[in-house]
Write an enzyme that holds these catalytic residues in place. Structure first.
Site, PDB file in Angstrom:
ATOM      1  N   ALA A 126       0.834  -1.202   0.000  1.00 12.51           N
ATOM      2  CA  ALA A 126       0.000   0.000   0.000  1.00 12.51           C
ATOM      3  C   ALA A 126       0.866   1.248   0.000  1.00 12.51           C
ATOM      4  CB  ALA A 126      -0.933  -0.016   1.213  1.00 12.51           C
ATOM      5  N   PRO A 130      -5.282   8.909  -1.411  1.00 10.02           N
ATOM      6  CA  PRO A 130      -6.173   9.785  -2.190  1.00 10.02           C
ATOM      7  C   PRO A 130      -5.445  11.010  -2.756  1.00 10.02           C
ATOM      8  CG  PRO A 130      -7.279   9.038  -0.198  1.00 10.02           C
ATOM      9  CD  PRO A 130      -5.868   8.530  -0.118  1.00 10.02           C
ATOM     10  N   GLY A 133      -0.404   9.969  -5.634  1.00  4.85           N
ATOM     11  CA  GLY A 133      -0.310   8.893  -6.617  1.00  4.85           C
ATOM     12  C   GLY A 133       1.108   8.818  -7.127  1.00  4.85           C
ATOM     13  N   PHE A 158      -6.780   2.361  -3.803  1.00  6.62           N
ATOM     14  CA  PHE A 158      -6.433   1.558  -4.998  1.00  6.62           C
ATOM     15  C   PHE A 158      -5.488   0.405  -4.651  1.00  6.62           C
ATOM     16  CE2 PHE A 158      -6.413   5.985  -7.204  1.00  6.62           C
ATOM     17  CZ  PHE A 158      -7.793   6.068  -7.125  1.00  6.62           C
ATOM     18  N   GLU A 244       8.247  -5.171 -10.701  1.00  2.09           N
ATOM     19  CA  GLU A 244       6.811  -4.936 -10.873  1.00  2.09           C
ATOM     20  C   GLU A 244       6.518  -4.440 -12.291  1.00  2.09           C
ATOM     21  OE1 GLU A 244       5.063  -2.258  -8.014  1.00  2.09           O
ATOM     22  OE2 GLU A 244       3.229  -2.037  -9.189  1.00  2.09           O
ATOM     23  N   ARG A 245       7.356  -3.535 -12.770  1.00  2.00           N
ATOM     24  CA  ARG A 245       7.132  -2.967 -14.106  1.00  2.00           C
ATOM     25  C   ARG A 245       7.415  -3.981 -15.196  1.00  2.00           C
ATOM     26  NH1 ARG A 245       9.605   2.890 -12.277  1.00  2.00           N
ATOM     27  NH2 ARG A 245       7.663   3.559 -11.284  1.00  2.00           N
ATOM     28  N   HIS A 340     -13.936  -7.016 -34.132  1.00  2.00           N
ATOM     29  CA  HIS A 340     -15.163  -7.706 -33.711  1.00  2.00           C
ATOM     30  C   HIS A 340     -16.428  -6.904 -34.016  1.00  2.00           C
ATOM     31  CE1 HIS A 340     -12.530 -10.421 -31.458  1.00  2.00           C
ATOM     32  NE2 HIS A 340     -13.574 -11.167 -31.164  1.00  2.00           N
ATOM     33  N   GLY A 365       1.431   1.040 -11.406  1.00  6.49           N
ATOM     34  CA  GLY A 365       2.859   0.704 -11.350  1.00  6.49           C
ATOM     35  C   GLY A 365       3.744   1.793 -11.921  1.00  6.49           C
ATOM     36  N   GLY A 366       3.258   3.025 -11.886  1.00  4.54           N
ATOM     37  CA  GLY A 366       3.966   4.153 -12.510  1.00  4.54           C
ATOM     38  C   GLY A 366       3.314   4.437 -13.849  1.00  4.54           C
TER      39      GLY A 366
END
Lengths: 381, 256
Positions: A126, A130, A133, A158, A244-245, A340, A365-366
């Site tokens: 975490a 709010p 970011g 988030f 992570e990226r 489609h 993740g950025g």
């Protein structure tokens, strides 16, 4: 044909994960999408089969610190067509766990890594709030050092796995005046008085993963739950961002590939003006463009991955891979919806989900903008 | 308890089969898997081993790429693998069984397991032939296997039911679907599979030459099934369409 980066063992991991996804995930994806989460037992199942331990050494229950095997796992997970499943498993295995593994005390590792790897405990990381970011340094959740414990106040938003996580590696300000040099990481366990889940958030995509808003009110966290050293949190966070990226880039490539496969199959079957769409040059060229974009993204991502696993500086390449792969995943899934036609706009067809799921890629993740900031920072000293 | 499992590498069940310009089955670019019936055999061998003491050796006849299937078995938990590479020659069931029996003849064993058939050529002959060459009993299409004190109780499929057979060891058994649910290779197992022994042999190593295993049968030609006809949609009101459907099923499809 297997890419040179991967060994025979990795290909066997791939085969095994693919088999599992086919048998135990794909048939249930629609059900889980509607339920708004995948069953908790899936963590334990993935743990039992050893998937959650691919990037951890044996002493904590893993199979060896093999990031290429981890990469293969996430690529194959993306083939299930519901990106939230990998997001949930990944938030525990690839995002929360590594903070403890790389920077935590031996005691913290012994407490949290074996259950994370076996899937008995779910972890979350975490950071976002709010009002904070991309600007991580501006977080406002505070942790006052009270000697043997910290008193935590603030909120997080988030947070993937936030609702059902057994522990949350939480970024807090231990020195509110020090900006990014005042951030620390605390492991806060579910059930700690003062820690509550305010709500489960509704999202555009990633619907099989739960995303929570967390609140801490005079939450007493034992001092030994500090990860590494006080005020080093920002650096710890930044260090694991590379992995992570990379995971996000790998998933973006694999999801975009899935969208191409599904769109190509649809184009073969859909007849208009007396021929299948796949016989029209406009469709063929569109698919060729999509495939070329994905192949480019895959090459760049594998390049960044190869740098990362060889221990070299991969910051720039990882940022480029994440930026490019996630951007083109938006474009490619969008084109797949276009192929489609009206059916692509209907919830009945999974292609709309690929498009919705892809959308988080350039945000989480950025953001893409932050990726450019990172790249530019390396270019212009 | 020494358990040997004969296994074959086959085309992936998802693979699209095509014929090359010579009318032979095109194997280029096709992904390969362990024959699913052999996977049941490997799983059963591991379960027998895990109930007591034992050692599981997997054996295959094939080219170097066959190592992938053997390694999968090692990753599942088998202890050793033996690969006999016969080189570039045409094999039939006789050839394969001869190579396997000759190889196994030099080994210790209590139980031989294999799939009852391979999903590619589906001949369902090899394990039976191996048992015959080794002069041991064979029980086919086994759906349950219990081992106790030097003998086995094998439940096998018979028309409309099942029968239970008692047989003294050593004996061979072929696995039918339903025998068990094969495990996934463990991740630790995969990482360790390379460290387990893989004994690679040539024909000469097992004491055979090409003439001794020359195929006795030869496939003359292969053909693909005819492409399936497109389905038919019957338009109109439900009641009318149902009538038309019934008529077509009776008069055209002749199924009712």
């Amino acid at each position: 044909m297997a890419h040179w980066l991967f060994t025979e063992e990795h290909e066997l991991v791939r085969k095994t994960v693919r088999n599992w996804v086919e048998k135990e995930i794909k048939p249930y994806v629609e059900e889980w999408e509607n339920a708004g989460e995948f069953p908790r037992e899936l963590f334990a199942r993935a743990g039992e089969l050893g998937f959650l331990g691919l990037t951890y050494p044996e002493e904590y229950g893993g199979s060896g610190e093999d990031y290429l095997a981890g990469a293969v796992f996430f690529e194959e997970m993306a083939r299930c067509g519901s990106a939230g499943v990998a997001a949930g498993l990944g938030a525990s295995m690839a995002i929360a766990g590594p903070q403890i593994y790389k920077f935590g005390s031996e005691e913290l590792k012994n407490r949290f890594l074996p259950p994370t790897i076996s899937g008995k405990k779910i972890g979350a990381l975490a950071i976002t709030e709010p009002n904070a970011g991309s600007d991580v340094a501006s977080i406002q959740t505070t942790a006052r050092n009270m000697g043997d414990h910290y008193l935590v106040n603030g909120s997080k938003i988030f947070i993937t796995n936030g609702v059902r996580a057994d522990y949350v590696v939480t970024a807090v300000k231990t020195d509110p005046a020090a900006g990014h040099k005042g951030i620390s990481l605390l492991v806060i366990e579910k059930g700690t008085p003062g820690f509550t889940v305010a709500k489960k958030l509704d999202k555009l995509g990633w619907n099989t993963s739960d995303t929570g808003e967390l609140v801490f009110e005079d939450c007493r966290v034992p001092g030994e739950n500090l990860v590494g050293r006080e005020n080093m949190g920002f650096y710890y966070i930044m260090q694991n961002f590379a992995w992570e990226r990379l995971v996000m880039a790998l998933e973006a490539v694999a999801s975009a590939q899935l969208a191409i496969d599904v769109a190509a199959e649809y184009a073969r079957q859909r007849v208009q003006f007396g021929r299948p769409l796949s016989k029209f040059q406009v469709t063929r060229h569109k698919l060729a463009d999509m495939a070329s974009l994905v192949e480019t993204a895959r090459c760049l991502t594998y390049h960044a991955l190869s740098l990362y696993v060889s221990g070299r500086d991969a910051v720039t390449e990882v940022a480029m891979a994440k930026l490019y792969a996630c951007e083109i995943a938006n474009r490619v899934t969008d084109e797949a919806v276009q192929i489609h036609g009206g059916y692509g706009y209907m919830m009945e067809y999974p292609v709309q989900r690929f498009w919705r799921d892809a959308r988080i890629g350039t945000i989480g993740g950025g953001t893409s903008d932050i990726m450019k900031q990172v790249i530019a920072g390396r270019l212009i000293k | 308890m020494k358990i040997l499992v004969c296994l074959k590498q086959t085309f992936d069940t998802e693979a699209k089969i095509t014929l090359d310009s010579n009318g032979k089955i095109e194997s280029k670019g096709v992904s390969m898997i362990m024959n699913p019936y052999d996977e049941f055999a490997v799983e059963e061998a591991l379960r027998i081993k895990e109930k007591g003491e034992g050692e599981v050796t997997v054996i295959s006849v094939g080219g170097q790429q066959t190592q992938d299937a053997l390694r999968q078995a090692l990753a599942m938990g088998a202890d050793k693998a033996v690969l006999v590479d016969p080189g570039e020659i045409e094999l039939d069931e006789f050839s394969t069984a001869t190579v396997l029996a000759k190889t196994i003849g030099g080994m210790e064993y209590d139980i031989i397991l294999g799939g009852f058939r391979a999903i590619d050529d589906g001949s369902a002959q090899v394990v039976g032939r191996v048992a015959e060459l080794l002069n041991i009993p064979v029980v086919n299409v086994v759906t349950k296997l219990e081992i106790e004190g030097g003998k086995a109780l094998a439940t096998r499929e018979v028309e409309g039911g099942s029968e239970v057979i008692e047989v003294a060891l050593p004996a061979a058994f072929t696995a039918q679907k339903g025998l068990n649910e094969p495990r996934y290779p463990s991740m630790k197992g995969i990482m360790k599979a390379k460290k387990k022994p893989m004994d690679k042999k040539t024909l000469a190593d097992v004491g055979l030459d090409e003439n001794q295993i020359a195929a006795k049968v030869k496939a003359l030609s292969f053909s693909l099934p005819e492409a399936r006809q497109a389905g038919k949609v019957i338009p109109g009101e439900a009641a009318e369409a149902a009538k038309e459907l019934a008529r077509l099923l009776r008069e055209e499809a002749k199924v009712i």
